[in-house]
Design a protein around this motif. Structure first.
Motif, PDB file in Angstrom:
ATOM      1  N   LYS A  67      27.503  28.641  42.136  1.00 32.27           N
ATOM      2  CA  LYS A  67      26.721  29.707  41.387  1.00 32.27           C
ATOM      3  C   LYS A  67      26.912  29.595  39.935  1.00 32.27           C
ATOM      4  CE  LYS A  67      29.070  32.488  44.783  1.00 32.27           C
ATOM      5  NZ  LYS A  67      30.087  33.571  44.989  1.00 32.27           N
ATOM      6  N   PRO A  68      26.403  30.303  39.027  1.00 34.27           N
ATOM      7  CA  PRO A  68      26.176  30.396  37.763  1.00 34.27           C
ATOM      8  C   PRO A  68      27.728  30.572  37.095  1.00 34.27           C
ATOM      9  CG  PRO A  68      24.520  31.587  38.430  1.00 34.27           C
ATOM     10  CD  PRO A  68      25.300  31.372  39.502  1.00 34.27           C
ATOM     11  N   VAL A  69      28.093  29.942  36.055  1.00 31.44           N
ATOM     12  CA  VAL A  69      29.349  29.784  35.528  1.00 31.44           C
ATOM     13  C   VAL A  69      29.760  31.177  35.117  1.00 31.44           C
ATOM     14  CG1 VAL A  69      30.898  28.924  33.731  1.00 31.44           C
ATOM     15  CG2 VAL A  69      29.391  27.421  34.766  1.00 31.44           C
ATOM     16  N   GLU A  70      29.074  31.873  34.634  1.00 33.85           N
ATOM     17  CA  GLU A  70      29.251  33.320  34.168  1.00 33.85           C
ATOM     18  C   GLU A  70      29.697  34.317  35.434  1.00 33.85           C
ATOM     19  OE1 GLU A  70      29.937  34.239  31.212  1.00 33.85           O
ATOM     20  OE2 GLU A  70      29.579  32.281  30.461  1.00 33.85           O
ATOM     21  N   LEU A  71      28.798  34.011  36.392  1.00 37.51           N
ATOM     22  CA  LEU A  71      28.766  34.926  37.855  1.00 37.51           C
ATOM     23  C   LEU A  71      30.145  34.457  38.205  1.00 37.51           C
ATOM     24  CD1 LEU A  71      28.060  36.597  39.848  1.00 37.51           C
ATOM     25  CD2 LEU A  71      26.817  34.879  40.873  1.00 37.51           C
ATOM     26  N   VAL A  72      30.674  33.362  38.538  1.00 40.47           N
ATOM     27  CA  VAL A  72      32.087  33.141  38.849  1.00 40.47           C
ATOM     28  C   VAL A  72      33.276  33.397  38.013  1.00 40.47           C
ATOM     29  CG1 VAL A  72      33.753  31.076  39.217  1.00 40.47           C
ATOM     30  CG2 VAL A  72      31.441  30.779  39.867  1.00 40.47           C
ATOM     31  N   ARG A  73      32.932  33.403  36.675  1.00 45.95           N
ATOM     32  CA  ARG A  73      34.035  34.099  35.939  1.00 45.95           C
ATOM     33  C   ARG A  73      34.165  35.690  36.257  1.00 45.95           C
ATOM     34  NH1 ARG A  73      32.510  30.736  30.203  1.00 45.95           N
ATOM     35  NH2 ARG A  73      33.313  28.837  30.801  1.00 45.95           N
ATOM     36  N   GLU A  74      33.063  36.261  36.285  1.00 41.52           N
ATOM     37  CA  GLU A  74      33.053  37.621  36.475  1.00 41.52           C
ATOM     38  C   GLU A  74      33.777  37.937  37.775  1.00 41.52           C
ATOM     39  OE1 GLU A  74      32.821  41.795  35.858  1.00 41.52           O
ATOM     40  OE2 GLU A  74      32.618  39.807  34.428  1.00 41.52           O
ATOM     41  N   GLU A  75      33.486  37.113  38.860  1.00 43.77           N
ATOM     42  CA  GLU A  75      34.257  37.642  40.016  1.00 43.77           C
ATOM     43  C   GLU A  75      35.681  37.389  39.884  1.00 43.77           C
ATOM     44  OE1 GLU A  75      32.801  35.145  43.238  1.00 43.77           O
ATOM     45  OE2 GLU A  75      30.782  35.393  43.058  1.00 43.77           O
ATOM     46  N   VAL A  76      36.012  36.501  39.131  1.00 44.55           N
ATOM     47  CA  VAL A  76      37.527  36.042  39.031  1.00 44.55           C
ATOM     48  C   VAL A  76      38.269  37.164  38.194  1.00 44.55           C
ATOM     49  CG1 VAL A  76      39.320  34.416  38.014  1.00 44.55           C
ATOM     50  CG2 VAL A  76      37.379  33.616  39.479  1.00 44.55           C
ATOM     51  N   ARG A  77      37.468  37.503  37.101  1.00 41.07           N
ATOM     52  CA  ARG A  77      37.969  38.811  36.128  1.00 41.07           C
ATOM     53  C   ARG A  77      38.122  39.954  36.873  1.00 41.07           C
ATOM     54  NH1 ARG A  77      36.756  43.009  34.161  1.00 41.07           N
ATOM     55  NH2 ARG A  77      34.589  43.024  35.127  1.00 41.07           N
ATOM     56  N   SER A  78      37.196  40.292  37.757  1.00 42.55           N
ATOM     57  CA  SER A  78      37.167  41.591  38.615  1.00 42.55           C
ATOM     58  C   SER A  78      38.123  41.522  39.416  1.00 42.55           C
ATOM     59  CB  SER A  78      35.734  41.734  39.171  1.00 42.55           C
ATOM     60  OG  SER A  78      35.824  42.922  40.062  1.00 42.55           O
ATOM     61  N   ALA A  79      38.229  40.301  40.303  1.00 40.78           N
ATOM     62  CA  ALA A  79      39.203  40.439  41.467  1.00 40.78           C
ATOM     63  C   ALA A  79      40.527  40.590  41.025  1.00 40.78           C
ATOM     64  CB  ALA A  79      38.921  38.950  42.194  1.00 40.78           C
ATOM     65  N   ILE A  80      40.789  39.865  39.926  1.00 39.07           N
ATOM     66  CA  ILE A  80      42.426  39.847  39.564  1.00 39.07           C
ATOM     67  C   ILE A  80      42.610  41.066  38.623  1.00 39.07           C
ATOM     68  CG2 ILE A  80      43.943  38.715  37.684  1.00 39.07           C
ATOM     69  CD1 ILE A  80      42.741  36.003  38.124  1.00 39.07           C
ATOM     70  N   GLU A  81      41.603  41.437  37.827  1.00 38.23           N
ATOM     71  CA  GLU A  81      42.061  42.812  37.367  1.00 38.23           C
ATOM     72  C   GLU A  81      42.196  43.988  38.281  1.00 38.23           C
ATOM     73  OE1 GLU A  81      39.186  43.691  34.251  1.00 38.23           O
ATOM     74  OE2 GLU A  81      40.051  42.009  32.938  1.00 38.23           O
ATOM     75  N   GLY A  82      41.408  43.993  39.319  1.00 37.65           N
ATOM     76  CA  GLY A  82      41.248  45.077  40.431  1.00 37.65           C
ATOM     77  C   GLY A  82      42.604  44.938  41.221  1.00 37.65           C
ATOM     78  N   HIS A  83      43.000  43.808  41.324  1.00 37.10           N
ATOM     79  CA  HIS A  83      44.285  43.474  42.293  1.00 37.10           C
ATOM     80  C   HIS A  83      45.765  44.054  41.088  1.00 37.10           C
ATOM     81  CE1 HIS A  83      47.577  41.869  44.555  1.00 37.10           C
ATOM     82  NE2 HIS A  83      48.173  41.211  43.604  1.00 37.10           N
ATOM     83  N   LEU A  84      45.772  43.704  39.852  1.00 40.19           N
ATOM     84  CA  LEU A  84      46.616  43.911  39.060  1.00 40.19           C
ATOM     85  C   LEU A  84      46.669  45.530  38.848  1.00 40.19           C
ATOM     86  CD1 LEU A  84      46.390  41.509  36.189  1.00 40.19           C
ATOM     87  CD2 LEU A  84      48.224  41.412  38.193  1.00 40.19           C
ATOM     88  N   ARG A  85      45.530  46.522  39.106  1.00 36.07           N
ATOM     89  CA  ARG A  85      45.315  47.964  38.880  1.00 36.07           C
ATOM     90  C   ARG A  85      45.545  48.572  39.880  1.00 36.07           C
ATOM     91  NH1 ARG A  85      40.623  47.658  37.166  1.00 36.07           N
ATOM     92  NH2 ARG A  85      39.552  47.971  39.245  1.00 36.07           N
ATOM     93  N   THR A  86      45.523  48.114  41.000  1.00 38.47           N
ATOM     94  CA  THR A  86      45.736  48.906  42.492  1.00 38.47           C
ATOM     95  C   THR A  86      46.788  48.104  43.117  1.00 38.47           C
ATOM     96  OG1 THR A  86      44.083  47.375  43.789  1.00 38.47           O
ATOM     97  CG2 THR A  86      43.388  49.522  42.358  1.00 38.47           C
ATOM     98  N   GLY A  87      47.331  47.057  43.027  1.00 41.64           N
ATOM     99  CA  GLY A  87      48.101  46.132  43.540  1.00 41.64           C
ATOM    100  C   GLY A  87      47.805  45.932  45.327  1.00 41.64           C
TER     101      GLY A  87
END
Length: 692
Positions: A67-87
């Motif tokens: 995948k494009p590097v930016e897309l991977v970074r966005e997936e990782v950011r979204s997944a981690i922040e979502g987990h930290l926000r909702t647990g």
């Protein structure tokens, strides 16, 4: 000529690199009429004839799921922040999808692999290129992972040692960042790698679509990462020492290859982590001593033929058994094996493991002495002496581990002196526990008797020293002594037995030779060369102590007493046979506990009972006599025994000594000569005793 790429012309990628549903979607897209019109036709209203040209270069996409590097970074950011926000309170689909990417990436953990298959990700394993993108993206957000434990575990469980070099480099940087940023995770990182020292199947290097990585290469990668972390993170040394001890395999549960492989690898760590060298060598020494004692306890229960087969037989039995791959043959052979044979086989395998570990230790210390500077060699020997004093000396029933110090002490006269000084200090200082003092005397006498590189002067010095100590104890004990008693005078008897043992082996070194005589006196024959001249004082000292009320010949081990009596009589040193006959009518149990208990600096009831561990199994008079414990008796292990070549003083017979082959007439004649010698000898020695 126009070339058309159809689904039939596309070669299928390697199985498992991309989802099958994606392939169907892409193929239908390429074969749709609208796509063909837009891509390959300038006249959409006219029907084209399909033709194939061999000169057309058709290329297949390698990384179908990159995948494009930016897309991977966005997936990782979204997944981690979502987990930290909702647990874990809400459905974190993005976080779970990110975790399952690593779960399905060829993980070495079977439970995780089953989880991936249950979740429907078994066919969606990403390739190395995509994994590397996700690892790099996680490295950039590593400080946010402290609350993402399940994701961390999934990443650490992937099979990274069998992938290509650039991935290993990316993964190493991730581990370093993770160990630095996330508290408590460093030990888990090290634990995962150290476990692979025991169980690293070659199949880990056969990842589909990747170049083959051999087991030695994978082991080298493990050490490379550990070394990198050790230089980068100061806390690695402390955590690594704990992990190495915790993960040390049980010799009963792993095969020889895994057990020996673990020791090889932690010795390799000691080479590039010198601050852990002492702890690693201590750990190995502790484990091999336990193995040694366990083996010796089991061997003591075997018959002589069984013992020889186990110890000097096929110590490579594990390797031979590993070659048996036919299940039916193995099952039939196991069915025909008796429990006793199975026990001997297991014991032989255990001996093989111990033999291999000792061989590794001999090689390691040899390299340290040969390759290091003189100062480094001295430090290495001091460390070995420390290991001996703290772990080997206090351990009763150890049979082979002590030969490490036996071998390396004889590398130089300086080492010999240092080892002897250590033993003398332990044996005769007042603060020494009695069992350690008794052990030190046994080691002292055994080393002097068996060490091939010990000089004549050293033998004499130690023999005189022991004689002086024996006399000092006799003068302290004799006034209150009512008879021989091992429980009260243990140290006295231990010294006496040490002198008898040394005399049997090194009597040649105690003779004062005339000019021109052979320096070794190997061929000294009392009948041809006359009565020998002994170094001053030793003959008188032994006579006085042997014929004292403490009566050491009754308490010392009977085999040693018998051998000493025969040699001393033949060499006209002492004639003690009448005393031995008198001792046969003596019962040691009648003297036990008679008289006041003396303060002897560690000598007493506990001094013998604890050290002489075999006393509980003795019967009759043997219960009140010393064991014939000499720790440097012949070394029997096959592989590591090569290090003993040239170090060991084997038993040599006494020239001209009667071995029981003479006629009875000759024996009677010799006995009458001995009695005449004895009468004259007693008069002379008694005169010396009175004057002293």
């Amino acid at each position: 000529m126009v070339s058309l790429i159809s689904p039939m012309a596309v070669q299928p990628p390697v199985s498992g690199q991309y989802p099958q549903k994606s392939l169907k979607r892409d193929a239908s897209h390429l074969s749709s009429p609208s796509t063909q019109d837009s891509l390959f036709s300038s006249q959409p209203t006219k029907r084209l004839r399909v033709a194939f040209d061999d000169n057309v270069d058709v290329r297949i996409m390698d990384d179908w799921n990159t995948k494009p590097v930016e897309l991977v970074r966005e997936e990782v950011r979204s997944a981690i922040e979502g987990h930290l926000r909702t647990g874990d309170e809400q459905d974190n689909t993005g976080y779970e999808q990110l975790r399952m990417i690593f779960v399905g990436a060829g993980t070495t953990q079977d439970p995780s692999r089953r989880d991936s298959e249950k979740a429907g990700y078994a066919d969606e394993r990403p390739n190395t290129a995509l994994l590397k993108q996700y690892i790099a993206a996680l490295t950039q957000r590593v400080s946010e992972l402290r609350h993402c434990g399940s994701l961390i575990m999934a990443v650490m469980d992937i099979n990274w040692v069998g992938r290509e070099e650039t991935f290993v480099a990316t993964y190493t940087r991730f581990l370093a960042a993770l160990g630095s940023a996330v508290p408590g995770v460093l030990r888990t990182v090290l634990d995962r790698m150290v476990r692979l020292f025991v169980n690293l199947p070659s199949s880990y290097g056969r990842i589909l679509g990747e170049p083959y990585i051999s087991r030695p290469e994978m082991v080298g990668r493990l050490h490379g990462v550990i070394r990198y972390l050790q230089r980068l993170i100061p806390a690695v040394s402390t955590s690594l020492a704990e992990v190495l001890r915790h993960e040390f395999p049980n010799h009963r549960t792993v095969d020889k290859r895994s057990y020996v492989g673990y020791v090889k690898n932690i010795l390799r760590i000691a080479e590039y982590a010198p601050e852990l060298k002492g702890e690693i060598l201590t750990l190995i020494t502790e484990r091999v001593i336990k193995l040694d004692v366990e083996v010796q306890e089991e061997i003591d229960d075997l018959e002589e033929e069984e013992e020889e087969m186990v110890v000097t037989g096929d110590t490579e039995g594990v390797d031979i058994d590993d070659d048996m791959s036919d299940a039916e043959s193995e099952a039939s052979s196991e069915a025909s094996v008796t429990p006793e044979e199975r026990h001997l086989k297991t014991l032989r395998e255990t001996v093989g493991k111990m033999d291999a570990i000792l061989d590794l230790l001999f090689a390691h210390y040899t390299n340290a002495f040969l390759d290091g500077t003189r100062l480094q060699a001295a430090d290495t020997y001091l460390h070995l002496l420390s290991q001996f004093e703290n772990f080997i000396l206090p351990t009763y029933r150890s049979r082979h581990t002590q030969f490490l110090v036996f071998h390396f002490s004889q590398l130089s006269q300086y080492n010999i002196g240092l080892f002897l000084d250590t033993l003398v200090r332990i044996a005769f200082r007042r603060a020494t526990p009695s069992h350690s003092a008794l052990s030190a005397i046994a080691y002292l006498s055994s080393f002097i008797a068996r060490g091939a590189h010990i000089s004549r002067d050293t033998v004499r010095d130690i023999f005189v020293l022991l004689g002086d100590q024996l006399t000092a104890f006799r003068l302290a004990y004799a006034p209150a002594c009512r008879g021989p008693d091992l429980s009260r005078y243990a140290l006295f008897y231990a010294i006496a037995q040490a002198m008898l043992y040394i005399y049997c082996f090194r009597w040649r070194d105690l003779i004062v030779l005339e000019p021109g005589q052979d320096a070794d006196a190997d061929d000294y024959d009392v009948f041809e060369q006359g009565e020998p001249i002994w170094i001053p004082g030793i003959k008188e000292a032994l006579h006085q102590n042997i014929y004292s009320p403490l009566n050491p010949l009754k308490v010392c081990a009977p085999p040693i007493v018998s051998q000493f009596a025969a040699i001393a009589n033949h060499l006209r040193f002492l004639y003690v046979f009448p005393l031995l006959e008198t001792n046969k009518r003596l019962r040691l149990s009648s003297y036990r506990g008679i008289g006041p208990q003396l303060g002897t600096g560690g000598v007493g009831e506990m001094g013998v009972g604890k050290r002489e561990g075999a006393l509980a199994g003795k019967k009759g008079e043997q219960h009140h006599q010393l064991d014939a414990f000499f720790p440097f008796d012949p070394y029997q292990l096959r592989k590591s025994g090569r290090w003993m070549e040239g170090d060991y003083n084997v038993w040599k017979g006494v020239p001209g000594m009667n071995n029981g082959a003479e006629d009875s007439e000759d024996e009677d004649e010799e006995e009458s000569e001995d009695e005449e010698f004895y009468e004259d000898e007693v008069q002379d020695l008694d005169a010396v005793s009175e004057s002293s």
